[in-house]
Write a protein that holds these residues in place. Structure first.
Motif, mmCIF file in Angstrom:
data_model
loop_
_atom_site.group_PDB
_atom_site.id
_atom_site.type_symbol
_atom_site.label_atom_id
_atom_site.label_comp_id
_atom_site.label_asym_id
_atom_site.label_seq_id
_atom_site.Cartn_x
_atom_site.Cartn_y
_atom_site.Cartn_z
ATOM 1 N N LEU A 96 0.834 -1.204 0.000
ATOM 2 C CA LEU A 96 0.000 0.000 0.000
ATOM 3 C C LEU A 96 0.865 1.250 0.000
ATOM 4 O O LEU A 96 1.778 1.398 0.814
ATOM 5 N N ASN A 97 0.577 2.135 -0.954
ATOM 6 C CA ASN A 97 1.213 3.444 -0.969
ATOM 7 C C ASN A 97 0.403 4.342 -0.035
ATOM 8 O O ASN A 97 -0.702 4.759 -0.367
ATOM 9 N N VAL A 98 0.954 4.597 1.128
ATOM 10 C CA VAL A 98 0.204 5.310 2.166
ATOM 11 C C VAL A 98 -0.149 6.718 1.727
ATOM 12 O O VAL A 98 -1.195 7.258 2.106
ATOM 13 N N LYS A 101 -3.045 6.147 -0.931
ATOM 14 C CA LYS A 101 -3.944 5.015 -0.691
ATOM 15 C C LYS A 101 -4.177 4.196 -1.962
ATOM 16 O O LYS A 101 -5.313 3.879 -2.332
ATOM 17 N N THR A 102 -3.102 3.833 -2.638
ATOM 18 C CA THR A 102 -3.186 3.008 -3.835
ATOM 19 C C THR A 102 -2.267 1.804 -3.681
ATOM 20 O O THR A 102 -1.352 1.792 -2.850
ATOM 21 N N TRP A 103 -2.499 0.772 -4.518
ATOM 22 C CA TRP A 103 -1.680 -0.439 -4.474
ATOM 23 C C TRP A 103 -0.511 -0.348 -5.452
ATOM 24 O O TRP A 103 -0.631 0.194 -6.542
ATOM 25 N N LYS A 127 -7.535 1.186 -5.730
ATOM 26 C CA LYS A 127 -6.980 1.393 -7.060
ATOM 27 C C LYS A 127 -5.547 0.885 -7.168
ATOM 28 O O LYS A 127 -4.740 1.055 -6.259
ATOM 29 N N VAL A 128 -5.223 0.245 -8.290
ATOM 30 C CA VAL A 128 -3.855 -0.178 -8.586
ATOM 31 C C VAL A 128 -3.159 0.953 -9.332
ATOM 32 O O VAL A 128 -3.636 1.406 -10.370
ATOM 33 N N ALA A 129 -2.013 1.420 -8.788
ATOM 34 C CA ALA A 129 -1.314 2.554 -9.389
ATOM 35 C C ALA A 129 -0.027 2.156 -10.093
ATOM 36 O O ALA A 129 0.433 2.875 -10.976
ATOM 37 N N ALA A 130 0.580 1.027 -9.711
ATOM 38 C CA ALA A 130 1.878 0.666 -10.290
ATOM 39 C C ALA A 130 2.111 -0.837 -10.211
ATOM 40 O O ALA A 130 1.505 -1.533 -9.391
#
Length: 388
Positions: A96-98, A101-103, A127-130
């Motif tokens: 989790l990208n704190v 709030k994305t994966w 949401k998936v970001a990367a």
């Protein structure tokens, strides 16, 4: 040997004892000497044996030991099972990208024999970001990677890098990339020298419902490269489900619909990959179809002597009309009340004759259609005018 003994008193007896002891000691010494000689002979024989054995297996002073060659072990590849598609969001490991709030997808634990893998837009609603580097390094048969969202791709070693060991070699995986036109996946494919396919949905989609309110037709624009289209539908708060696959044409007529219900549709293009697998693209915008009469057209109001006149265009497919009115009184909050129900669709107007000159009146007009004894209403159209 015979011994003659004659006693001469105590001294002779003493001499005899000494003589006998000497005889016994000499016998013992002789016996021990015999044993030693025998042992010496046996020892010598053993030494000769040792010397002979040493002659048979000489040891050189400068013996060399050959070091075995170290070879890179050949990797164990998964079993190839033919074309195999993975769409499950649970096959991914995430971090989790704190900050936003994305994966970030950090690993893949699904079937490594997969030939097509979809990267989902969301995992568990987030949401998936990367996608991190090396995620698919264990998938040697990967032919298609489908990005269902415009995500960042980190690193240049996302896929299986191949193997080279002596006469054995395996080619690196070079899958075709599917994603948004001019998006991040497209840029990644260009940089890696991979084939890229845009899979954007139809730019235009529209609908038309039949007069009987039991069927509707959805129409969409063509997508370059699409071999067919999937039409999805949902009603109310339900989930989308596949309604039909269209291989010819750009429209679909849905039948058996329920009057008074609102349905939502979306259309996705379907492509054929180079290895024969089917790739489903992005959905078109969502379109709603309410199975009710259409809004009345040409609705207008105007002040006439002694009142206000409301008129509209006839809809021959409805059973009648309803008219609601409210008067605007300064300082008071008023509401609409039904003032007329017309049961013939040929009558297309209403006149209120008791209006106060100069006062503002608003009207809401709608049509209705009777189906199995139930009135199905169209949306309201609102107009206003001042009485003369």
């Amino acid at each position: 040997m015979k011994f003659r003994y004659q006693s001469r008193g105590g001294k002779d007896e003493e001499r005899m004892k000494r003589w006998i002891c000497s005889i016994l000691c000499l016998s013992m010494v002789a016996g021990l000497a015999s044993i030693e000689v025998k042992a010496s002979k046996e020892t010598g024989a053993n030494e000769n044996v040792i010397k002979i054995m040493g002659a048979q297996a000489p040891v050189t002073e400068t013996a060399s030991v050959e070091t075995p060659k170290t070879e890179i072990p050949m990797p164990s590849l998964p079993v190839f099972i033919g074309n195999y598609t993975v769409k499950d969001e649970n096959v991914f490991q995430t971090a989790l990208n704190v900050a936003d709030k994305t994966w970030v997808i950090t690993g893949y634990v699904g079937n490594t024999s997969a030939t097509t893998i979809y990267i989902p837009e969301k995992i568990n609603g987030i949401k998936v970001a990367a996608v991190a580097d090396k995620v698919f390094e264990g998938c040697p048969y990967l032919k298609n990677v489908v990005f269902m969202a415009d995500v960042e791709i980190q690193g240049n070693s996302l896929f299986y890098q191949g193997y080279q060991g002596g006469s054995i070699s395996y080619a690196a995986a070079r899958p075709e990339i599917w994603g948004k036109a001019d998006g991040k996946a497209a840029a990644f494919a260009a940089g890696a020298g991979l084939v890229f396919h845009p899979m954007d949905g139809s730019a235009k989609v529209s609908s038309k419902k039949a007069a009987g309110l039991t069927k509707a037709t959805v129409t969409w624009s063509a997508v370059n490269g699409a071999s067919s289209y999937n039409v999805y539908r949902k009603s109310g708060k339900g989930q989308y489900s596949l309604r039909s696959s269209i291989s010819s044409g750009l429209s679909f007529t849905d039948t058996g619909l329920k009057a008074g219900t609102t349905y939502k549709y979306k259309v996705t293009p379907v492509f054929a990959a180079s290895n024969g697998e089917i790739i489903e693209g992005y959905a078109s915008k969502e379109i709603s179809v309410a199975m009710v009469p259409a809004k009345l057209k040409g609705v207008h109001a105007k002040g006439v002597r002694g009142g206000v006149q409301v008129r509209w265009k006839r809809n021959k497919n409805v059973s009648g009309y309803q008219v609601y009115m409210k008067v605007h009184v300064k300082g008071f909050k008023t509401k609409f009340n039904r003032v007329k129900t017309i049961t013939k669709n040929k009558i297309t107007g209403y006149r209120y004759k008791m209006a106060v000159r100069g006062m503002k009146y608003s009207y809401k007009v709608r049509s209705f259609k009777k189906i199995k004894g139930k009135k199905i209403f169209s949306p309201f159209v609102t107009v206003s005018a001042k009485a003369k």
